[in-house]
Design an enzyme around this catalytic site. Structure first.
Site, PDB file in Angstrom:
ATOM      1  N   TYR A 141       0.857  -1.193   0.000  1.00 27.55           N
ATOM      2  CA  TYR A 141       0.000   0.000   0.000  1.00 27.55           C
ATOM      3  C   TYR A 141       0.889   1.238   0.000  1.00 27.55           C
ATOM      4  CZ  TYR A 141      -3.039   3.721   1.596  1.00 27.55           C
ATOM      5  OH  TYR A 141      -3.716   4.912   1.693  1.00 27.55           O
ATOM      6  N   GLU A 173      -3.171   7.607  -4.224  1.00 31.25           N
ATOM      7  CA  GLU A 173      -3.188   6.360  -3.466  1.00 31.25           C
ATOM      8  C   GLU A 173      -3.115   5.177  -4.426  1.00 31.25           C
ATOM      9  OE1 GLU A 173      -6.965   5.286  -1.544  1.00 31.25           O
ATOM     10  OE2 GLU A 173      -5.848   4.861   0.284  1.00 31.25           O
TER      11      GLU A 173
END
Lengths: 424, 290
Positions: free
Chosen positions: A142, A230
């Protein structure tokens, strides 16, 4: 508050886990106009910055699905292009193993509405699909960048636990989340990008790749005035290639004056129709499900306070609405119409403390709009500050169903008295 | 005394367009000592026949010894204006402008670090000391009253609401400070609390917060350890729905701390008189000061 699991560098991170940029929850409220862009558009930007993404095609009809899936060797992932997170959990992302299956799914998704935990109850329309190749995944990571308000700096958030709900990781395994603060004047230095790669246990052979990716991502973030980029997940393939399997970018609205090229990404269809009208009229408005009190206020803080007092009076606010300081009469009229076009609204609460705004202009706007729309909803008004007496006089002589209150305290009392008599 | 602005304030106003001129007028009308107006191309003339125009802040400071600057220039030029005031040696810079890009704000914060200058804002109503008629920003002069309550707030119009309730309950203000609603802002609650605590004129403090960020928690921590004066607080946004999110990443660093309930808890633990309804600010102060 606990210290965050960040790089052990005296300066690189002064962070505290639990410290923040503004709060997702309410950025939506205070700054309604964050420009969301679709995943396929974010993917275009990624490619422009040499960030690897899977081969993929965007479609708005099911016709080409078969040929695309055949091109991708019969296997693909179909992703609904909507401005809402949580789409995977509600069927907005599907893995398909044949072109027939792909065609059926594409037909079902296109033209339907997707309801996720981030949308309101009617959901958001699916008008486009991204069909992308599937890849062999060795490891999911992530990575994101955002501005931490308390640190006044861009911050990388990274985790070895990619592909999962990152809020949950933060809650249950905070030690698996790393933060790196970047100096606003220096940027992300290569050593910090390398350190971040090591923290994420990226294999030695791929370190150069990941380091470049982080530097490019930072460049994209800064050059496009993003409020968020993101990638979840960022994957390492069996061939040790690093690829952004997902792409999420939000652009900070306040910077759009210097990014005319990004305005083409604006997609009004993804917004609640009332919210879309508010944006066109330069009003900060958020529709709240299940409320009966339409609120019209100047100032974001006072607007939230007005919602609070409505709740304390035993009612529910139907919306957040900040008319701002410079709304003209037309803006006020549109604000009033947006409130009355919400079928759930049974009563209107106007709370004006005019500093820059002028009460008489607001009063005229309300009167005109009420007459034009033939609305006879009861209106409770508090008006103070610039030209308040003139504004109140106009309202009292208007033959509308108006009750005036001298202050917020009295307005709350009046609300409590009127509401039970309104029925359904 | 009071904090930040007082009878020694020599105010410079930068950016006299439509809004700036209107506010400059109100500031003069209120009786504030405005010594200079900065707007390129108008040098040699005077604003309302009273305040000399200058084409640069540096020239204005050289001629008038201005020590406080308020900025009304549009957002795209706000960073330039702030840096210009820093470079000209202004001590206190108040940026009213709304919509300054956050990437500009973080550069400004880096630039002023370790320089002898204080920035308030951007996106704030500014500040006002009623006893000396010193208005730096847009807080309406006709709603305040001289007195002993310090007001510090993240909001604009909600600050006026709090001031009105104080006046209604018989309290004047030492200084009212709006620190601004943007995620990145120059002066924080903690900075202002520190000043109110050491200010003789301030006997009690009103703190108005909002959901988002953790600055209220930092304020609570500071109050617990360093503030002896009573503090009444209200946090706006208790009923704002947490479901609407910008993105997951925001929530990681935000966590629960951004919620009004968490902020109220921290403030209560610090001994602050927390009101849940915005209409109770003045009443609670009356109880506390009885």
């Amino acid at each position: 508050m606990v210290e965050c699991a960040c790089l052990e560098n005296k300066y690189a991170c002064k962070g505290i886990a639990g410290s923040n940029p503004v709060p997702s929850a309410i950025v939506k409220i205070i700054k309604v106009r964050t420009l969301n862009i679709h995943e396929y558009q974010a993917k275009e930007l990624f490619e422009k910055y040499n960030i690897n993404t899977p081969t993929g095609y965007v479609i708005d009809s099911a016709q080409e699905v078969e040929s695309i899936i055949n091109k991708l060797n019969g296997k693909a992932v179909i992703k609904a292009q909507v401005h809402a997170g949580g789409r995977g959990k509600v069927g907005g992302v599907k893995l398909v193993n044949s072109s027939d299956e792909g065609k059926t799914i594409a037909k079902n998704l296109l033209g339907s509405n997707l309801v996720t935990h981030q949308t309101n109850k009617s959901g958001v329309p699916i008008e486009k699909l991204l069909i992308a190749e599937t890849l062999d995944i060795k490891k999911e990571l992530y990575i994101s960048i955002l501005i931490d308000g308390d640190l006044a700096a861009p911050v990388f958030i990274a985790s070895t636990e990619g592909g999962m709900d990152i809020e949950e990781v933060a809650e249950t395994q905070p030690e698996k989340i790393f933060r790196v603060k970047c100096d606003p004047l220096i940027g992300l230095t290569p050593y910090l990008a390398r350190d971040l790669s090591y923290k994420l246990n990226i294999p030695e052979n791929s370190i150069k790749q990941s380091t470049n990716l982080f530097i490019n991502l930072y460049k994209l973030f800064i050059e496009n005035d993003c409020s968020l980029v993101e990638i979840n997940p960022l994957i390492i393939t069996n061939n040790e290639e690093i690829i952004a399997l997902d792409a999420k970018i939000n652009i900070e609205d306040d910077s759009l004056f210097r990014h005319k090229d990004l305005e083409k990404f604006y997609d009004p269809n993804q917004l609640d129709p009332l919210e879309e009208r508010a944006i066109s009229a330069n009003l900060a408005y958020v529709k709240l499900d299940g409320g009966e009190v339409g609120c019209m206020v100047n100032g974001a803080g006072l607007a939230m306070a007005t919602m609070d007092i409505t709740k304390k009076a035993g009612a529910n606010p139907a919306n957040f609405l900040d008319i701002g300081g410079s709304a003209d009469q037309n803006g006020i009229e549109e604000a009033f119409k947006i409130i009355t076009d919400d079928s759930e609204v049974k009563i209107i609460l106007v709370n004006l403390f005019a500093g820059i705004a002028r009460s008489d202009v607001v009063a005229k706007g309300i009167i005109n709009a009420a007459k034009e729309t033939k609305s006879n909803l009861p209106i409770v008004v508090t008006m103070r500050g610039t030209n308040a007496d003139e504004g109140l006089e106009l309202l009292q002589n208007s033959n509308l169903n108006i009750t005036t209150a001298t202050d917020l305290f009295e307005a709350a009392k009046i609300l409590t008295k009127i509401l039970p008599n309104l029925g359904d | 005394m009071s904090i930040l602005v007082n009878e020694n304030t020599k105010l410079l106003i930068q950016g006299l367009g439509r809004d700036g001129s209107f506010q400059a007028s109100k500031t003069l009308e209120y009786g504030t000592n405005v010594v200079a107006a900065v707007h390129p191309g108008r040098e040699g003339t005077k604003f309302e026949n009273k305040v000399p125009y200058f084409s640069s802040v540096e020239k204005a400071v050289q001629k008038t010894a201005a020590n406080t600057g308020v900025i009304f220039v549009p957002a795209p030029f706000a960073m330039d204006a702030i840096i210009e005031q820093v470079d000209a040696g202004i001590d206190l810079i108040v940026c009213i402008t709304e919509g300054v890009p956050v990437l500009d704000m973080i550069k400004i914060m880096s630039y002023i670090e370790n320089k002898p200058v204080r920035l308030i804002g951007s996106n704030c109503p500014g500040l006002l000391t009623p006893s000396t008629k010193t208005k730096v920003g847009i807080i309406p002069g006709n709603i305040v009253k001289p007195g002993n309550i310090g007001v510090v707030s993240r909001s604009g119009t909600l600050t006026y609401e709090a001031i009105a309730q104080l006046v209604q309950n018989g309290f004047g203000q030492s200084t009212c400070v709006g620190i601004g609603g943007d995620p990145v802002h120059g002066t924080t609650f903690t900075d202002v609390l520190q000043m109110f605590e050491s200010d003789d004129e301030t006997e009690a403090i009103v703190l108005i917060g909002e959901i988002g960020g953790t600055r209220e928690q930092l304020a609570a921590k500071y109050i617990k350890n360093h503030v002896t004066k009573p503090v009444v607080s209200y946090i706006a946004g208790q009923t704002a729905p947490p479901g609407k999110r910008m993105g997951h990443a925001g929530a990681i660093i935000t966590g629960k701390a951004a919620l009004a309930s968490e902020k109220n808890k921290a403030l209560t633990n610090a001994g602050v008189h927390v009101v849940e309804s915005p209409s109770d600010i003045g009443l609670r102060m009356k109880e506390v000061m009885r």
